[in-house]
Design a protein around this motif. Sequence first.
Motif, PDB file in Angstrom:
ATOM      1  N   SER A 239      52.762  38.239  43.675  1.00 20.27           N
ATOM      2  CA  SER A 239      52.639  37.190  42.662  1.00 20.27           C
ATOM      3  C   SER A 239      51.502  37.551  41.719  1.00 20.27           C
ATOM      4  N   ALA A 240      51.458  36.838  40.599  1.00 20.09           N
ATOM      5  CA  ALA A 240      50.296  36.914  39.724  1.00 20.09           C
ATOM      6  C   ALA A 240      49.210  36.022  40.313  1.00 20.09           C
ATOM      7  N   VAL A 241      47.980  36.536  40.355  1.00 24.38           N
ATOM      8  CA  VAL A 241      46.889  35.794  40.975  1.00 24.38           C
ATOM      9  C   VAL A 241      45.767  35.617  39.967  1.00 24.38           C
ATOM     10  N   GLY A 242      44.856  34.704  40.293  1.00 25.74           N
ATOM     11  CA  GLY A 242      43.733  34.445  39.389  1.00 25.74           C
ATOM     12  C   GLY A 242      44.190  33.933  38.053  1.00 25.74           C
TER      13      GLY A 242
ATOM     14  N   LEU B  69      47.697  41.114  39.558  1.00 23.93           N
ATOM     15  CA  LEU B  69      48.906  41.037  40.378  1.00 23.93           C
ATOM     16  C   LEU B  69      48.552  41.490  41.790  1.00 23.93           C
ATOM     17  N   ALA B  70      49.123  40.824  42.779  1.00 22.89           N
ATOM     18  CA  ALA B  70      48.863  41.172  44.177  1.00 22.89           C
ATOM     19  C   ALA B  70      50.185  41.392  44.882  1.00 22.89           C
ATOM     20  N   PHE B  71      50.256  42.475  45.659  1.00 18.90           N
ATOM     21  CA  PHE B  71      51.481  42.820  46.388  1.00 18.90           C
ATOM     22  C   PHE B  71      51.121  43.213  47.814  1.00 18.90           C
TER      23      PHE B  71
ATOM     24  N   LEU C 190      46.448  45.611  44.430  1.00 15.34           N
ATOM     25  CA  LEU C 190      45.953  44.638  43.469  1.00 15.34           C
ATOM     26  C   LEU C 190      45.883  45.320  42.106  1.00 15.34           C
ATOM     27  N   VAL C 191      46.578  44.744  41.151  1.00 14.22           N
ATOM     28  CA  VAL C 191      46.618  45.307  39.793  1.00 14.22           C
ATOM     29  C   VAL C 191      45.692  44.488  38.894  1.00 14.22           C
ATOM     30  N   ASP C 192      44.749  45.186  38.255  1.00 13.42           N
ATOM     31  CA  ASP C 192      43.753  44.543  37.393  1.00 13.42           C
ATOM     32  C   ASP C 192      44.353  44.321  36.013  1.00 13.42           C
TER      33      ASP C 192
END
Length: 428
Positions: A155-158, A163-165, A180-182
């Motif tokens: 999902s998209a976080v923050g 993005l977190a997978f 975790l995608v910044d």
Amino acid sequence: MRLLPADLPERASLSLEVHARPSEPLAAPGRASYVAVLVDPDERDRELAHLGKLCRNHGQAAPEPGAVHWSGRIGGVQLKWERHGEFSSYTLLLAAGSVVPFADPAAAQLPPGWLASAPGMTLYAGHAELLQAEDAPSLPDLQQDFFAGCPVVGSAVGDGAGLAFSDFLIHPDGFGRLVLVDQGFTPLMAGRMLQRLFEIEAYRMMALLAFPVARRLSPRLLVIERALAGLTDNIASDAGGDEKLLHELTRLAAEVESGLSASQFRFGACRAYAELVRTRIAELRERRLSGLQSIDEFMSRRFTPAVATCATVSQRMHDLSERVAQASHLLSTRVDIAREHQNHALLASMDRRARLQLRLQQTVEGLSVAAIVYYMAGVAGYLAKGGRSLGAPLDVDLFVGLSVPVLALLAFHAVRKARGRARENEAA
């Protein structure tokens, strides 16, 4: 001049509690490893000594005795150690990317064998890759290259800052995997987000420690419930054998209480850790990605039912304890009433015996008076004969006959007086 009263002894430590265990910053690209270890209380000192030795070997100050967290540089990696209620965690951060996903993880930067020889047993272990948005692969490539083709949750976080997978699986190296995608994180935000994701897994595992306990108890609870139902039917039918039924209920009560005392700490911890999992998920501030389960949805469908099973078993045990106590109280009341009837009958029987004994005693007393009068009349006769021999004009038979009523009155009075003294002594 001091303006305040004396400080509460715990004031400083309580004030600093909200600042304890701060997240470590990490900028993309970067890697992180996290290991949660279940540590027995008697191994806590050895754990601190093990960490202290590592710190001194790398020129760092060792944690103080009784410390619950420590952070510092160990070679090229940032190490953060935290002691929680039942487990300890090691977080390692490395500000460098990896060409091959999850190759050369941050945990590999520690001295060989140090982490494996840490006291305790591994509860959760995970590697994380923090990627820059421009370096992030497409979802199919991410699933294949980073998670070996396993189904991915993400999902998209923050609020969209990243993005977190994850696949929430243990891979052949013994570690789970996170990506975790910044997309707009600051280093501190990225560090906090990684910590939350790792803690979700650690707390999830701690909560699920109660699940095997619930599975073991469920069959036994079913047996106890059936036995209790049978005993309750026997109580309702009033088929007799109350003492035996009470013994069986006491045995069931002891078994239920034994199960409660052995499991309630674990079930209570399950509720607390499950609440922490829900709190950490809420802190992610997720947004759904098309075609993927969010972390909240995944946990709701997989983790929540297991927690609900533990809560159900715990509630069943409490309900069983109350039902056994109620049945025992009911049967005890009935047994007490039956005993009261028996005691009443026994007292009535004793009263009848006392009356019979009184009558017998009165009869014996009457015979005793007659015997005393008889012997005293004989003595009077001898006295009369003696007096006549001395020249007294006495008619022996008349003298004896006249003395009998007087002697009877004296004997009767003496017996009553002796009985009265005996009663007074008994009362005293």
